[in-house]
Design a protein around this motif. Structure first.
Motif, PDB file in Angstrom:
ATOM      1  N   LEU A 238     -13.623 -10.681  21.829  1.00 21.53           N
ATOM      2  CA  LEU A 238     -13.364 -11.815  20.954  1.00 21.53           C
ATOM      3  C   LEU A 238     -13.180 -13.110  21.742  1.00 21.53           C
ATOM      4  O   LEU A 238     -13.429 -14.197  21.213  1.00 21.53           O
ATOM      5  N   GLY A 239     -12.796 -12.992  23.005  1.00 21.96           N
ATOM      6  CA  GLY A 239     -12.772 -14.173  23.856  1.00 21.96           C
ATOM      7  C   GLY A 239     -14.180 -14.738  24.044  1.00 21.96           C
ATOM      8  O   GLY A 239     -14.388 -15.955  24.012  1.00 21.96           O
TER       9      GLY A 239
ATOM     10  N   SER B  41     -15.210 -16.395  20.857  1.00 18.33           N
ATOM     11  CA  SER B  41     -14.546 -17.691  20.723  1.00 18.33           C
ATOM     12  C   SER B  41     -15.270 -18.765  21.537  1.00 18.33           C
ATOM     13  O   SER B  41     -15.435 -19.899  21.073  1.00 18.33           O
TER      14      SER B  41
ATOM     15  N   VAL C  38     -16.110 -16.333  13.504  1.00 17.05           N
ATOM     16  CA  VAL C  38     -15.959 -15.011  14.106  1.00 17.05           C
ATOM     17  C   VAL C  38     -15.690 -14.007  13.001  1.00 17.05           C
ATOM     18  O   VAL C  38     -14.788 -14.191  12.173  1.00 17.05           O
TER      19      VAL C  38
ATOM     20  N   ALA D  34      -6.956  -7.611  16.478  1.00 13.99           N
ATOM     21  CA  ALA D  34      -7.962  -8.651  16.704  1.00 13.99           C
ATOM     22  C   ALA D  34      -7.375 -10.041  16.528  1.00 13.99           C
ATOM     23  O   ALA D  34      -7.645 -10.954  17.317  1.00 13.99           O
TER      24      ALA D  34
ATOM     25  N   CYS E  72      -7.449 -12.934  19.514  1.00 11.20           N
ATOM     26  CA  CYS E  72      -8.445 -13.995  19.392  1.00 11.20           C
ATOM     27  C   CYS E  72      -7.768 -15.343  19.179  1.00 11.20           C
ATOM     28  O   CYS E  72      -6.855 -15.468  18.352  1.00 11.20           O
TER      29      CYS E  72
END
Length: 265
Positions: free
Chosen positions: A112-113, A116, A127, A140, A144
Motif C-alpha cells: 500500500l506504500g 500511495s 487506492v 490496511a 496506508c
C-alpha cells in the motif's frame, strides 16, 4: 465519492473475445454506464481499453478500475505492473487500483506504500482493495497513509455481508459488489423469482435493485448482449418495496462462490 451515477457498473470478467469485449464496453458506456471494472487476471485490459477508445464518452467521465494479482504486489514490482496495465488500457491513469487478493506478495505497508506513491504521482486516483474482511481492512487502513477508498467483494442475496457493509460505511469505504447475480444462482432463488414475477422484472434486476437499496454499494454485473446490458442498467431506476427487500434480506441460505484458502473469512 469515487463513483457517481448510475451506481450500476459494468463488469468484464470472462469477457475475453477482443472485439466482443470492446463492443460490450462501448455499448455500455454509450448506454449510460460510467463505471468499468477489469483486472490483470481477466486478460482483457487491452480490449477494455479499445472499448473506452471506441465510445463517444470523455475519459474524465469514466471511473475505471483494475486489479493487481498477488504476484505483482511487492513494492518493487507494483510500478512496473501498473505501467503495463496502463499501456494495455491505453490510458494515463486508473481511477481505482485494487489489491486483487491479500495473498502471496501482499504486505500491507509495502504494497500500500507503493500504491500511495502512485497516487501521489497521479497514475492512480484511489487506492482500493478486494476480498478484504474487516480485520484485513483494519490492517490496511493502519498501514496506508492515504484512504482506502473502495473494497470490492462478492455480494449478492446469498452472501449479503451486512457487517462488512456497515464497517465500510462507517469508515467511508465504498463497496463494489462483484458476482451480484451469484453467477446465475439468483435465477433459482424462489424469493427472487417470486418478486420478479410479481413486478414484471427479471431476476437479475431484482438482485441488482436489492443491492442498490444499500447505501454505498455499487454492483458490477457482467453482460454481453445489448438487452442484458440495458436490463441491468435499468435496475438503477427500480425501487423495491420495503416488504420485498425484507423478503430478500431474510433468505436463510448462504453461498460463497469465490472462496480462497488464503483468506480467513
Amino acid at each position: 465519492m469515487v463513483f457517481g451515477e448510475p451506481r450500476v457498473g459494468f463488469g468484464t470478467w470472462q469477457n475475453t473475445d477482443p472485439d466482443a469485449c470492446a463492443e460490450s464496453v462501448r455499448t455500455a458506456l454509450e448506454m449510460g454506464y460510467r463505471h468499468i471494472d477489469t483486472a490483470q487476471l481477466y486478460d482483457n485490459e487491452a480490449y477494455v481499453g479499445d472499448g473506452i477508445e471506441r465510445a463517444d464518452v470523455d475519459r474524465e467521465e469514466i471511473t475505471l478500475g483494475t486489479k493487481l494479482w498477488p504476484g505483482d504486489l511487492a513494492s518493487d514490482r507494483v510500478p512496473e505492473a501498473v505501467s503495463e496495465s496502463l499501456d494495455r488500457l491505453g490510458v494515463d491513469y486508473v481511477d481505482v487500483l485494487y489489491v486483487h487478493w491479500p495473498a502471496k506478495d501482499y504486505d500491507p505497508a509495502d504494497t500500500l506504500g507503493a500504491f500511495s506513491e502512485l497516487r501521489d504521482e497521479g497514475l492512480i486516483r484511489n487506492v482500493g482493495v478486494s476480498n478484504f474482511t474487516t480485520d484485513l481492512l483494519d490492517e490496511a487502513r493502519a498501514a496506508c497513509d492515504v484512504p482506502i477508498a473502495v473494497n470490492q467483494v462478492e455480494l449478492h442475496p446469498l452472501l449479503p455481508q451486512p457487517e462488512l457493509i456497515e464497517y465500510c460505511r462507517g469508515h467511508d469505504i465504498e463497496v463494489v459488489a462483484y458476482s451480484p447475480l451469484a453467477r446465475g444462482e439468483v435465477f433459482e432463488i424462489p424469493e427472487i423469482t417470486d418478486i420478479a414475477r410479481e413486478n414484471g422484472l427479471s431476476e437479475a434486476q431484482v438482485a441488482i435493485a436489492w443491492l442498490l437499496s444499500k447505501d454505498g454499494v455499487h454492483p458490477i454485473p457482467k453482460a454481453s448482449s445489448e438487452d442484458h446490458i440495458r436490463g441491468n442498467l435499468d435496475a438503477a431506476d427500480i425501487e423495491l418495496a420495503s416488504e420485498e427487500l425484507a423478503r430478500i434480506d431474510d433468505i436463510d441460505r448462504e453461498l460463497r462462490i469465490a472462496d480462497r484458502d488464503w483468506v480467513d473469512w
